[in-house]
Enzyme design. Structure first.
Site, PDB file in Angstrom:
ATOM      1  N   SER A   1      -5.769   4.105   4.190  1.00 22.56           N
ATOM      2  CA  SER A   1      -5.308   3.164   3.171  1.00 22.56           C
ATOM      3  C   SER A   1      -6.500   2.681   2.351  1.00 22.56           C
ATOM      4  O   SER A   1      -6.734   1.478   2.184  1.00 22.56           O
ATOM      5  CB  SER A   1      -4.567   1.974   3.789  1.00 22.56           C
ATOM      6  OG  SER A   1      -3.799   1.296   2.810  1.00 22.56           O
TER       7      SER A   1
ATOM      8  N   LYS B   1       0.279   3.853  -2.747  1.00 23.34           N
ATOM      9  CA  LYS B   1      -0.675   4.965  -2.699  1.00 23.34           C
ATOM     10  C   LYS B   1       0.025   6.326  -2.617  1.00 23.34           C
ATOM     11  O   LYS B   1      -0.565   7.341  -2.996  1.00 23.34           O
ATOM     12  CB  LYS B   1      -1.633   4.783  -1.517  1.00 23.34           C
ATOM     13  CG  LYS B   1      -2.556   3.574  -1.639  1.00 23.34           C
ATOM     14  CD  LYS B   1      -3.506   3.482  -0.457  1.00 23.34           C
ATOM     15  CE  LYS B   1      -4.496   2.326  -0.609  1.00 23.34           C
ATOM     16  NZ  LYS B   1      -3.876   1.013  -0.449  1.00 23.34           N
TER      17      LYS B   1
ATOM     18  N   SER C   1       0.785  -1.235   0.000  1.00 26.79           N
ATOM     19  CA  SER C   1       0.000   0.000   0.000  1.00 26.79           C
ATOM     20  C   SER C   1       0.816   1.283   0.000  1.00 26.79           C
ATOM     21  O   SER C   1       0.240   2.365  -0.126  1.00 26.79           O
ATOM     22  CB  SER C   1      -0.960   0.016   1.199  1.00 26.79           C
ATOM     23  OG  SER C   1      -2.113  -0.738   0.912  1.00 26.79           O
TER      24      SER C   1
END
Length: 539
Positions: free
Chosen positions: A377, A194, A191
């Site tokens: 997230s 991102k 993640s």
């Protein structure tokens, strides 16, 4: 704490009062851990810097320094203004930057009565905005590479971090790399992808861009089309809480129809802004809804606003059925909704006979969406922003086009892309690859005074011990001081963000690991490493 609050604007003082109990608890929690961390780091730092600083390391108690600087900054702003209140957070941080340009901990007045032989008052970490253009009169030199290697090397060698790991630490003010281990080795980022998605979207669209959902009435047919603009934060809840409201859109649409003497329509929906498969390469998964240009509440099947949960199979059809119910509440009858494509906008009606816009609702600015995505997230927002970046760059708005657009935007920013691969916006795809070098470069670019539109990348990072994916982490560590994006997949643990070290330097860091076997142990090892970086006065 009272003196500091009074030094800034009244709004910030009120916010400080609201979060003081949580701040006190966090202060009590972090004191023992950071004392142990400092004690462990001290011999190594002393050996590599050639100077003894036992009092500095020993007396840097987070209860004074971090609690009044990092914790107050994080807790006050995030709790009072909301973790992704972009303008509120930036304003509060700027105010505190003005108020906290001084040395000393809780004993700011310097009247503690301590002797030369006793511990001196704990230094306040300089404002996190120092490296972003604020005053630097109280900030010391950046850490040395040898000292950082002595501190971080043993921690990164923890077997819990798997067979492979990479790490980079950069001084945000200068952009100079202070420490690197495998800096250019591309690993699965999970993640932390991102961060790249956020920078690309903000660069392509601007921090003030909004995503619009509208209704259009086709001429002569009484066909009403609900047109999706790709807003993943559109909500059908009664309390929209500042997000675009499907209920409001229905109410305004009904009023416009009644004004035209229309009480019944054929209802359709348009989700054609996005192309390709709606299903992520990982398949149907509770971490992500089908990626559609029209959805309400991220197609969740319960009242949750974040985290994994079962999603509806066709978000656009589901949102349209909900919209039909809202229209019925306002006296407008509809058919069962089906897919279609609106033919145009109101300004073209007279000349071309295209559809007439009736009503529209818009998301908060992109800065707020980016902050919400990073804090929680949020995979749905991430994939939407990847497609929005593709649309802005005239790429096909699918998974591949989003990845291409992200890469192109980062290339235009002059970022180091060697080895990087983008196959989605969320990092759920295990084919993604990023380097620690790129992740820290993204964070430094977000802090560039000449790129204010990228600042939400920094303000949206979860705050250790307080917000988002770091809420329950660092409870016995650098709570309020570490701000970082987490990443977790099977065998993968990553962490990238910022800390203000003991000497007041804003540092960007990225730690990536591969082939981990115990995610909890790997997570704890990364947290210890970030805490040690925050506790390091290694200049």
């Amino acid at each position: 704490m009272t003196r500091i609050a009074n030094a800034v604007r009244p709004r910030l003082a009120r916010a400080a009062d609201a979060v003081r109990p949580g701040l006190t608890r966090a202060t009590d929690t972090v004191r023992p851990y950071l004392a142990r961390t400092a004690a462990a780091v001290k011999p190594q730092v002393t050996r590599f810097t050639g100077m003894t600083r036992p009092e500095t390391v020993k007396t840097w108690q987070y209860s004074a320094g971090a609690a009044t600087a990092g914790l107050a900054l994080a807790a006050t702003v995030v709790t009072a203004a909301g973790p992704w209140d972009s303008s509120g957070q930036r304003t509060a941080e700027r105010d505190r930057a003005v108020a906290l340009e001084r040395t000393g901990g809780t004993d700011h007045a310097g009247d503690s009565g301590t002797t030369a032989a006793g511990p001196r008052p704990a230094p306040s970490a300089a404002s996190v905005l120092t490296a972003l253009g604020g005053g630097a009169n109280t900030v010391k030199s950046a850490p040395t590479g040898k000292a950082l290697a002595a501190v971080l090397g043993p921690l990164l060698g923890d077997t819990a971090l798997g067979a492979r790991h990479t790490a980079v630490v950069v001084d945000v003010a200068s952009g100079r790399r202070l420490y690197g281990a495998g800096a250019g080795t591309a690993l699965i980022p999970a993640s932390t992808t991102k961060i790249a998605t956020a920078v690309a979207a903000l660069s392509a669209l601007g921090a003030d861009h909004r995503l619009t959902t509208r209704t259009a009435l086709e001429p002569d047919t009484k066909e009403l089309v609900l047109v999706g603009g790709g807003d993943p934060t559109l909500t059908a809840r009664k309390d929209a809480d500042g997000w675009a409201s499907l209920r409001e859109l229905a109410h305004e649409t009904a009023a416009a129809l009644k004004k035209r003497g229309i009480a019944a329509v054929t209802l359709s929906y348009d989700k054609t802004l996005y192309a390709g498969s709606e299903i992520h390469p990982i398949g149907v998964n509770d971490n992500l809804a089908p990626v559609s240009a029209l959805m309400a509440d991220e197609a969740r099947t319960d009242d949750s606003v974040s985290g994994p949960v079962a999603r509806v199979g066709d978000p656009a059809a589901d949102a349209s059925r909900t919209f039909a119910r809202f229209l019925a509440d306002d006296g407008i009858r509809t058919t069962s909704p089906g897919p279609s494509k609106a033919t145009g906008r109101a300004e073209n009606l007279a000349a071309t006979g295209r559809a007439e816009n009736l009503a529209q609702v818009s998301s908060p600015p992109l800065s707020a969406l980016v902050e919400r995505m990073l804090t929680n997230s949020d995979n749905d927002i991430a994939e939407a922003l990847a497609r929005q970046t593709a649309v802005a760059d005239r790429q096909r708005a699918d998974f591949e086009g989003g990845g291409t657009a992200i890469r192109d935007r980062l290339r235009k920013l002059g970022l180091p892309l060697a080895g990087a691969q983008f196959h989605d916006g969320s990092g759920l795809d295990r084919a993604d690859r990023l380097t620690a070098n790129l992740l820290t470069a993204l964070l430094v670019k977000a802090g560039d005074p000449d790129r204010p539109e990228l600042r939400p990348v920094l303000t949206g990072l979860p705050v250790a011990g307080f917000t988002g994916t770091l809420t329950s982490r660092y409870t016995d560590g650098a709570a309020g001081v570490v701000r970082a994006k987490t990443g977790t997949l099977t065998g993968v643990n990553t962490l990238a963000g910022t800390v203000v070290d003991q000497d007041g330097r804003l540092l960007a860091f990225a730690f990536l690991t591969a082939d981990t076997t115990d995610p909890g142990a790997a997570q704890s090892a990364l947290d210890r490493t970030a805490s040690a970086l925050a506790a390091c006065g290694c200049g």
